[in-house]
Design a protein around this motif. Structure first.
Motif, mmCIF file in Angstrom:
data_model
loop_
_atom_site.group_PDB
_atom_site.id
_atom_site.type_symbol
_atom_site.label_atom_id
_atom_site.label_comp_id
_atom_site.label_asym_id
_atom_site.label_seq_id
_atom_site.Cartn_x
_atom_site.Cartn_y
_atom_site.Cartn_z
ATOM 1 N N LEU A 55 -16.468 -1.426 -3.650
ATOM 2 C CA LEU A 55 -15.710 -1.131 -2.434
ATOM 3 C C LEU A 55 -14.550 -2.099 -2.211
ATOM 4 C CD1 LEU A 55 -15.640 0.858 -0.105
ATOM 5 C CD2 LEU A 55 -17.153 -0.661 1.152
ATOM 6 N N ASP A 56 -14.770 -3.388 -2.408
ATOM 7 C CA ASP A 56 -13.702 -4.370 -2.213
ATOM 8 C C ASP A 56 -12.503 -4.068 -3.098
ATOM 9 O OD1 ASP A 56 -14.977 -5.825 -0.244
ATOM 10 O OD2 ASP A 56 -15.889 -7.224 -1.663
ATOM 11 N N GLU A 57 -12.779 -3.727 -4.353
ATOM 12 C CA GLU A 57 -11.702 -3.425 -5.292
ATOM 13 C C GLU A 57 -10.925 -2.178 -4.846
ATOM 14 O OE1 GLU A 57 -11.285 -2.037 -9.882
ATOM 15 O OE2 GLU A 57 -12.798 -3.556 -9.437
ATOM 16 N N ILE A 58 -11.635 -1.166 -4.386
ATOM 17 C CA ILE A 58 -10.981 0.067 -3.928
ATOM 18 C C ILE A 58 -10.115 -0.209 -2.708
ATOM 19 C CG2 ILE A 58 -11.419 2.312 -2.855
ATOM 20 C CD1 ILE A 58 -13.904 2.499 -4.691
ATOM 21 N N ILE A 59 -10.656 -0.934 -1.743
ATOM 22 C CA ILE A 59 -9.899 -1.243 -0.527
ATOM 23 C C ILE A 59 -8.678 -2.083 -0.869
ATOM 24 C CG2 ILE A 59 -9.961 -2.509 1.653
ATOM 25 C CD1 ILE A 59 -12.926 -1.612 1.877
ATOM 26 N N SER A 60 -8.842 -3.070 -1.724
ATOM 27 C CA SER A 60 -7.722 -3.926 -2.111
ATOM 28 C C SER A 60 -6.633 -3.134 -2.820
ATOM 29 C CB SER A 60 -8.194 -5.060 -3.016
ATOM 30 O OG SER A 60 -9.026 -5.926 -2.305
ATOM 31 N N SER A 61 -7.016 -2.262 -3.751
ATOM 32 C CA SER A 61 -6.002 -1.500 -4.488
ATOM 33 C C SER A 61 -5.288 -0.512 -3.577
ATOM 34 C CB SER A 61 -6.618 -0.793 -5.686
ATOM 35 O OG SER A 61 -7.551 0.175 -5.276
ATOM 36 N N GLU A 62 -6.015 0.112 -2.639
ATOM 37 C CA GLU A 62 -5.374 1.031 -1.702
ATOM 38 C C GLU A 62 -4.431 0.278 -0.765
ATOM 39 O OE1 GLU A 62 -8.280 3.475 0.243
ATOM 40 O OE2 GLU A 62 -8.746 4.554 -1.604
ATOM 41 N N HIS A 63 -4.837 -0.894 -0.342
ATOM 42 C CA HIS A 63 -3.978 -1.702 0.528
ATOM 43 C C HIS A 63 -2.721 -2.136 -0.228
ATOM 44 C CE1 HIS A 63 -2.843 -4.419 3.718
ATOM 45 N NE2 HIS A 63 -2.714 -5.382 2.837
ATOM 46 N N LEU A 64 -2.869 -2.547 -1.470
ATOM 47 C CA LEU A 64 -1.727 -2.955 -2.285
ATOM 48 C C LEU A 64 -0.759 -1.783 -2.480
ATOM 49 C CD1 LEU A 64 -0.366 -5.164 -3.975
ATOM 50 C CD2 LEU A 64 -1.752 -4.411 -5.901
ATOM 51 N N LEU A 65 -1.294 -0.606 -2.746
ATOM 52 C CA LEU A 65 -0.455 0.575 -2.905
ATOM 53 C C LEU A 65 0.306 0.885 -1.615
ATOM 54 C CD1 LEU A 65 0.506 3.049 -4.492
ATOM 55 C CD2 LEU A 65 -1.587 4.225 -3.735
ATOM 56 N N LEU A 66 -0.381 0.803 -0.494
ATOM 57 C CA LEU A 66 0.271 1.045 0.794
ATOM 58 C C LEU A 66 1.376 0.036 1.044
ATOM 59 C CD1 LEU A 66 0.347 2.644 3.433
ATOM 60 C CD2 LEU A 66 -1.392 1.103 4.321
ATOM 61 N N GLN A 67 1.132 -1.231 0.733
ATOM 62 C CA GLN A 67 2.148 -2.262 0.923
ATOM 63 C C GLN A 67 3.361 -2.009 0.023
ATOM 64 O OE1 GLN A 67 2.211 -4.454 3.329
ATOM 65 N NE2 GLN A 67 0.248 -3.680 4.016
ATOM 66 N N ALA A 71 7.095 -1.325 1.233
ATOM 67 C CA ALA A 71 8.177 -2.171 0.724
ATOM 68 C C ALA A 71 9.296 -1.331 0.122
ATOM 69 C CB ALA A 71 7.640 -3.158 -0.313
ATOM 70 N N SER A 72 8.965 -0.135 -0.365
ATOM 71 C CA SER A 72 9.993 0.732 -0.942
ATOM 72 C C SER A 72 10.815 1.414 0.145
ATOM 73 C CB SER A 72 9.358 1.780 -1.853
ATOM 74 O OG SER A 72 8.694 2.772 -1.083
ATOM 75 N N GLY A 73 10.450 1.178 1.406
ATOM 76 C CA GLY A 73 11.238 1.716 2.512
ATOM 77 C C GLY A 73 10.584 2.862 3.257
ATOM 78 N N MET A 74 9.403 3.256 2.867
ATOM 79 C CA MET A 74 8.736 4.363 3.553
ATOM 80 C C MET A 74 8.058 3.857 4.818
ATOM 81 S SD MET A 74 7.088 6.649 0.520
ATOM 82 C CE MET A 74 6.948 8.093 1.560
ATOM 83 N N SER A 75 8.187 4.624 5.888
ATOM 84 C CA SER A 75 7.521 4.270 7.142
ATOM 85 C C SER A 75 6.114 4.858 7.143
ATOM 86 C CB SER A 75 8.306 4.819 8.332
ATOM 87 O OG SER A 75 8.227 6.233 8.360
ATOM 88 N N ASP A 76 5.294 4.406 8.070
ATOM 89 C CA ASP A 76 3.940 4.947 8.190
ATOM 90 C C ASP A 76 3.992 6.443 8.476
ATOM 91 O OD1 ASP A 76 2.305 2.092 9.813
ATOM 92 O OD2 ASP A 76 2.875 2.460 7.732
ATOM 93 N N ALA A 77 4.935 6.862 9.312
ATOM 94 C CA ALA A 77 5.066 8.278 9.650
ATOM 95 C C ALA A 77 5.394 9.097 8.402
ATOM 96 C CB ALA A 77 6.140 8.464 10.718
ATOM 97 N N GLU A 78 6.287 8.591 7.571
ATOM 98 C CA GLU A 78 6.641 9.303 6.336
ATOM 99 C C GLU A 78 5.442 9.383 5.387
ATOM 100 O OE1 GLU A 78 11.369 8.268 5.845
ATOM 101 O OE2 GLU A 78 9.888 6.734 5.306
ATOM 102 N N LEU A 79 4.701 8.309 5.286
ATOM 103 C CA LEU A 79 3.519 8.298 4.425
ATOM 104 C C LEU A 79 2.488 9.313 4.903
ATOM 105 C CD1 LEU A 79 3.152 4.457 3.910
ATOM 106 C CD2 LEU A 79 3.784 6.128 2.168
ATOM 107 N N LEU A 80 2.278 9.358 6.210
ATOM 108 C CA LEU A 80 1.301 10.301 6.753
ATOM 109 C C LEU A 80 1.778 11.741 6.614
ATOM 110 C CD1 LEU A 80 0.107 8.254 9.809
ATOM 111 C CD2 LEU A 80 -1.277 8.973 7.872
#
Length: 117
Positions: A55-67, A71-80
């Protein structure tokens, strides 16, 4: 002994009993909180269909991907929106409300350190 001396001694004894009960209840509460933490972790692992230790690895990788996406300029609204989730801004400028097709509502507080401009 005087009336007030006896009353004082009774109150001191009641306080001691309550302090013991508080200590016992606090220990029980701590134990239940630990069990809740474990149950929550197991429920998350079940939800992600993985082993709890993964679980820790999955959460960390998903968080890294989101970050990285942020960083590429996408907002939370665009991601959702990419995920098919409708977004609507709340009256509070720090809160955005997200709704999915099941009429569930999720409220996120924007990160004050992040610039979306």
């Amino acid at each position: 002994m005087g009336f007030y001396t006896e009353k004082r001694d009774q109150l001191i004894e009641k306080i001691k009993v309550l302090e013991k009960r508080i200590a016992s209840d606090t220990a029980k509460k701590k134990s239940l909180e630990e069990k809740l933490k474990d149950a929550t972790r197991l429920a998350m692992a079940e939800e992600y269909n993985c082993k709890p230790r993964e679980l820790d690895e999955i959460i960390s990788s998903e968080h890294l991907l989101l970050q990285k996406l942020r960083a590429s300029g996408m907002s939370d609204a665009e991601l959702l929106e990419l995920c098919g989730v409708k977004t609507s801004d709340s009256t509070n400028s720090n809160v955005t409300t997200y709704s999915n097709t099941d009429s569930d509502e999720i409220r996120f507080y924007d990160d004050p350190d992040r610039d979306d401009d």
